[in-house]
Write an enzyme that holds these catalytic residues in place. Structure first.
Site, PDB file in Angstrom:
ATOM      1  N   TRP A 171      34.411  32.123  45.108  1.00  0.00           N
ATOM      2  CA  TRP A 171      35.861  31.282  45.195  1.00  0.00           C
ATOM      3  C   TRP A 171      36.688  32.059  46.341  1.00  0.00           C
ATOM      4  O   TRP A 171      37.643  31.314  46.611  1.00  0.00           O
ATOM      5  CB  TRP A 171      36.680  31.505  43.709  1.00  0.00           C
ATOM      6  CG  TRP A 171      37.247  32.624  43.246  1.00  0.00           C
ATOM      7  CD1 TRP A 171      36.371  33.503  42.953  1.00  0.00           C
ATOM      8  CD2 TRP A 171      38.552  32.910  43.120  1.00  0.00           C
ATOM      9  NE1 TRP A 171      37.626  34.683  42.600  1.00  0.00           N
ATOM     10  CE2 TRP A 171      38.548  34.253  42.878  1.00  0.00           C
ATOM     11  CE3 TRP A 171      39.478  32.451  43.591  1.00  0.00           C
ATOM     12  CZ2 TRP A 171      39.965  35.063  42.716  1.00  0.00           C
ATOM     13  CZ3 TRP A 171      40.805  32.999  43.488  1.00  0.00           C
ATOM     14  CH2 TRP A 171      41.074  34.574  42.868  1.00  0.00           C
ATOM     15  N   ASP A 172      36.127  33.091  46.764  1.00  0.00           N
ATOM     16  CA  ASP A 172      37.121  33.925  47.661  1.00  0.00           C
ATOM     17  C   ASP A 172      37.243  32.720  48.969  1.00  0.00           C
ATOM     18  O   ASP A 172      38.303  32.862  49.906  1.00  0.00           O
ATOM     19  CB  ASP A 172      36.441  35.009  48.362  1.00  0.00           C
ATOM     20  CG  ASP A 172      36.054  35.939  47.263  1.00  0.00           C
ATOM     21  OD1 ASP A 172      36.012  35.597  46.045  1.00  0.00           O
ATOM     22  OD2 ASP A 172      35.922  37.162  47.407  1.00  0.00           O
ATOM     23  N   GLU A 214      40.017  40.879  36.557  1.00  0.00           N
ATOM     24  CA  GLU A 214      38.868  41.224  35.658  1.00  0.00           C
ATOM     25  C   GLU A 214      38.873  42.359  34.713  1.00  0.00           C
ATOM     26  O   GLU A 214      38.003  42.625  34.299  1.00  0.00           O
ATOM     27  CB  GLU A 214      37.643  41.227  36.704  1.00  0.00           C
ATOM     28  CG  GLU A 214      37.288  40.125  37.551  1.00  0.00           C
ATOM     29  CD  GLU A 214      36.118  40.051  38.560  1.00  0.00           C
ATOM     30  OE1 GLU A 214      35.555  39.047  38.921  1.00  0.00           O
ATOM     31  OE2 GLU A 214      35.951  41.183  39.083  1.00  0.00           O
ATOM     32  N   LYS A 269      43.429  44.707  38.033  1.00  0.00           N
ATOM     33  CA  LYS A 269      42.659  44.797  38.990  1.00  0.00           C
ATOM     34  C   LYS A 269      43.239  43.997  40.473  1.00  0.00           C
ATOM     35  O   LYS A 269      43.162  44.608  41.453  1.00  0.00           O
ATOM     36  CB  LYS A 269      41.384  44.227  38.890  1.00  0.00           C
ATOM     37  CG  LYS A 269      40.418  44.669  40.024  1.00  0.00           C
ATOM     38  CD  LYS A 269      39.011  43.910  39.732  1.00  0.00           C
ATOM     39  CE  LYS A 269      38.083  44.085  40.776  1.00  0.00           C
ATOM     40  NZ  LYS A 269      36.889  43.239  40.310  1.00  0.00           N
ATOM     41  N   GLN A 270      43.719  42.840  40.254  1.00  0.00           N
ATOM     42  CA  GLN A 270      44.181  42.105  41.217  1.00  0.00           C
ATOM     43  C   GLN A 270      45.239  40.977  40.596  1.00  0.00           C
ATOM     44  O   GLN A 270      45.505  40.733  39.518  1.00  0.00           O
ATOM     45  CB  GLN A 270      43.139  41.375  41.950  1.00  0.00           C
ATOM     46  CG  GLN A 270      42.551  40.078  41.273  1.00  0.00           C
ATOM     47  CD  GLN A 270      41.437  39.242  42.237  1.00  0.00           C
ATOM     48  OE1 GLN A 270      40.429  39.600  42.325  1.00  0.00           O
ATOM     49  NE2 GLN A 270      42.051  38.370  42.866  1.00  0.00           N
TER      50      GLN A 270
END
Length: 769
Positions: free
Chosen positions: A360-361, A491, A603-604
């Site tokens: 999906w990046d 995640e 994580k993000q």
């Protein structure tokens, strides 16, 4: 502690001094690519020390059998991965009977390597004392041609320093290779044919299962003191999967013995599979006619054209300048938009991790970069890639029990099939579907080209909307629709209920799909009739979409005045990252997965990712409140995280923080923040670095069909500039502490807004604000 051996230069990545502990990291950082093929910066000559050998061909993959201890319904049967392609760069070098091997030399002096980003070439030089006391200087140069993208060029030069010597060059092509990450230690290539002559060697091999056929070729020319030698090979060796030719060149002390090696691949994706050797011979013919110097000049010109549009200049901060150019360079090495069958792997041509597949990046991070620095056809190709895989997305959803044409795009794919084999990602990280839809919206918002939606995009949006409507569950207890058992972009939380980002994305997708159906019905009636007939879409179904969207549940904390990442976030022990012992970082290398999942660490960007996509849906004060709550728990152990935080910190006027995040995202690999660069570079997040400057510091947005800017400048910089291709007009934006200048290339005026005030920029006239 971050690595710091890369010497700061504006246009080059430079390493000085040989350290065997840096070899694998440098193999990643000095990688080359031309959109069609690429390679890690492995040595041409033999090297017996630790090394990660890697050459890759765009679009060539293998379905590696998934290795799991148990099976779940709906699991993909394989993990599609980019293959370590046959090696064409190899040139073993023998000096007075002793093999040149930097791992075995008595002494190595003046070792230097450079990746020249401005001109697109790699150069490595050193002096070595071999075990037989021969001292030599080696200068090895290579590039992958942008002009002929099936061609790579090496010029390898050896100069004896202390005596006359006899050099034997052993150039070879070898298909007997494996992947570093092979699950079952199996070979992926089956030899088909070998052929050689005095100067040329060919190995034709095909992949097992997928049957891609590739001719790996070489053409060798020998020189002494740059005068061509009419030498034939003294020996030839040929096996089923390898051809090696050997050329003997006696040289006196101070003389130069050189080999020019042309090499690369012709592939059955682009040629008749039975005519790959003639195709390679034609590539060789064209290249050999030009010669090294002419080919290099063409390479410089091709990169000059790319930089003319894509460059970002930064004044007064060499590390920041080097960082952004490295990111732009690697993005262009990975994908140039020529072939709609290809996409952008998270490691590009720099390593095997993530399988070289599409994530999906692409839609979430890469699309803006390619829209603004290329023409819109390049971005359209990326969207067409997803449309062409819609049938597979529907199949993926059917495997999980969805029906009626619901589409779940894969987390990881080469051909549209899901091939990720961790259940908490495969089944649960479904937010990826939203990124595909957002990419369609973003493309139209930026380019103004609506034609993609009636032609292709609406079918994609319908499939995605059907998935979200079926994936949501009506909760009688809440009197709302909920989405259970998901993993968000963060995640470090798996199998949670009501991830805010996922729920918000689902709501938006349902509403956007319904809006586009109505627009196509009104303005493109023939397309609407075609699509409705093909998909069986009805007004009643669209009403169900709207019902789910209108009554979507979002976890919220009255106490904190914020949306919660997911239902149970406040049940965690909320210890901030600043209070963590630094020895515990990075968490994914120090903690058990169980401990990570129970922690509050992000994580993000997750909630903040939603605020980034849908910035206009929320007030500035709401962003500030959510940023202040979540940033202290964010460890940024995803490469996709710092760029979003940089953009939002800049929007909030927190320039020191924005700059720190920018430096982290731009030098993530150069400084090896996550201590994993030897596995390859983070290509897709590099587009986020570009966004950090253009959208973060430049404040670029598209609102009401025009470009808006709210320029800011970090205190560490004297100025910066970038170009934007907006709807066929190229606008250069230059920002200094005293103001912003705009210069327009084109044939008509362009209206932009600067800090909310509209300004008209005429072609060729500088406008200073």
């Amino acid at each position: 502690m971050n690595q710091d051996y890369i010497i700061p230069e504006e246009w080059s990545i430079v390493e000085e001094g040989f350290d065997k502990n840096r070899v694998e990291s440098s193999e990643s950082l000095f990688s080359l690519g031309n959109g069609a093929m690429g390679q890690r910066a492995n040595f041409e000559e033999s090297y017996s020390g630790p090394t990660f050998q890697g050459s890759y061909i765009a679009g060539v993959y293998y379905p590696d059998k998934t290795k799991v201890g148990w099976w779940k319904n709906g699991y993909p049967e394989y993990f599609a991965k980019v293959l370590n392609a046959p090696n064409w760069i190899g040139i073993d070098v023998e000096i007075d009977g002793e093999k040149l091997d930097l791992a075995r030399c008595k002494e190595i002096r003046a070792f230097r390597r450079e990746l020249n980003m401005k001109e697109g070439w790699h150069r490595r030089s050193f002096e070595a004392v071999l075990q037989n006391d021969a001292e030599v200087r080696v200068d090895a140069r290579r590039f992958l041609s942008l002009e002929q993208d099936e061609l790579g060029v090496i010029y390898y030069e050896v100069t004896p320093l202390n005596r006359d010597i006899n050099i034997v060059f052993h150039p070879y092509v070898d298909a007997g290779i494996t992947n570093e990450d092979a699950n079952w230690d199996e070979k992926f290539w089956e030899p088909v044919e070998t052929r050689f002559s005095n100067r040329e060697g060919f190995v034709v091999a095909q992949t097992f299962k997928t049957h891609f056929r590739v001719a790996t070729y070489m053409h060798n020319t020998l020189f002494r003191n740059e005068e061509e030698l009419a030498l034939g090979p003294v020996t030839t060796e040929s096996a089923d999967d390898k051809v090696q030719l050997s050329y003997e060149v006696p040289v006196k002390k101070g003389e130069k013995a050189s080999i020019q090696k042309l090499g690369g691949y012709t592939v059955s994706m682009n040629h008749d599979k039975d005519k790959l050797i003639p195709a390679a011979q034609e590539v060789i013919r064209k290249a050999a006619e030009k010669g090294y110097k002419t080919l290099l000049e063409a390479q410089k010109e091709a990169w000059s054209r790319i930089w003319e549009m894509a460059d970002i200049t930064i004044e007064g901060d060499v590390k920041a300048q080097q960082g952004i150019r490295f990111n732009i360079f690697q993005l262009n090495q990975t994908y140039l938009g020529k072939d709609a069958r290809l996409n952008i792997g998270p490691k590009g041509f720099t390593g095997e991790k993530y399988g070289g597949s599409t994530y999906w990046d692409t839609e979430a991070y890469c699309l803006p970069f390619y829209m603004a620095t290329k023409n819109q056809q390049v971005a359209r190709n990326l969207l067409s890639y997803r449309y062409n895989q819609l049938d597979k997305a529907i199949e993926n959803a059917e495997k999980l029990g969805f029906r009626n044409g619901a589409a779940l795009y894969p987390m990881v794919t080469m051909n549209g099939e899901e091939c990720h084999n961790e259940w908490e990602i495969t089944f649960e990280e479904i937010h990826r579907n939203g990124a595909i839809a957002f990419g369609i919206y973003n493309y139209y918002r930026y380019t103004g080209d609506y034609s993609y939606i009636p032609e292709m995009g609406l079918e994609v949006l319908i499939g995605i909307a059907r998935f979200w409507q079926q994936r949501a569950t009506f909760s009688k207890a809440r009197n709302k629709y909920v989405i259970l058992g998901v993993t968000g972009p963060n995640e470090y939380e798996n199998n949670v209920n009501n991830n805010w980002y996922t729920n918000y994305m689902a709501k938006w997708c349902l509403e956007y799909a319904a809006e586009q159906v109505e627009k196509v019905k009104e303005e493109y009636s023939e397309d609407h009739i075609r699509i409705s007939g093909k998909t069986g879409l009805s007004d009643a179904e669209i009403q169900r979409w709207k019902e789910v969207a209108e009554h979507m549940y979002f976890p919220y904390s009255e106490e904190h005045g914020i949306y919660l990442q997911q239902d149970g976030f406040l049940d965690k022990e909320l210890i901030k990252v600043a209070d963590l012992d630094v020895s515990q970082r990075p968490l994914n290398q120090k903690w058990s997965w169980d401990r990570i999942l129970r922690s509050p660490y992000i994580k993000q960007a997750d909630v903040l990712q939603g605020f980034y996509f849908f910035e206009d849906h929320f007030s500035r004060s709401a962003l500030e409140k959510h940023f202040d709550f979540y940033e202290p728990f964010t460890v940024h152990e995803s490469s996709l995280s710092p760029c979003v935080h940089s953009i939002q910190a800049a929007l909030l006027g927190r320039m020191e923080q924005a700059y720190a995040f920018y430096l982290r995202t731009s030098r993530l690999d150069l400084d090896d923040y996550n201590r994993e660069v030897k596995e390859g570079c983070h290509i897709t997040s590099m587009a986020g670095t570009w966004m950090s400057i253009v959208e973060g510091f430049g404040g670029m947005r598209i609102k009401d069909n025009i470009l808006h800017f709210s320029p800011k400048i970090p205190g560490q910089w004297e100025g910066y500039s970038f170009k934007i291709n907006f709807r066929g007009q190229v606008l250069k934006v230059s920002v200094k502490s005293g103001g912003t200048e705009f210069v327009l290339e084109g044939d008509k005026a362009l209206t932009v807004a600067v800090n909310g005030k509209q300004v008209t920029v005429e072609p060729g006239n500088l406008v200073a604000i």
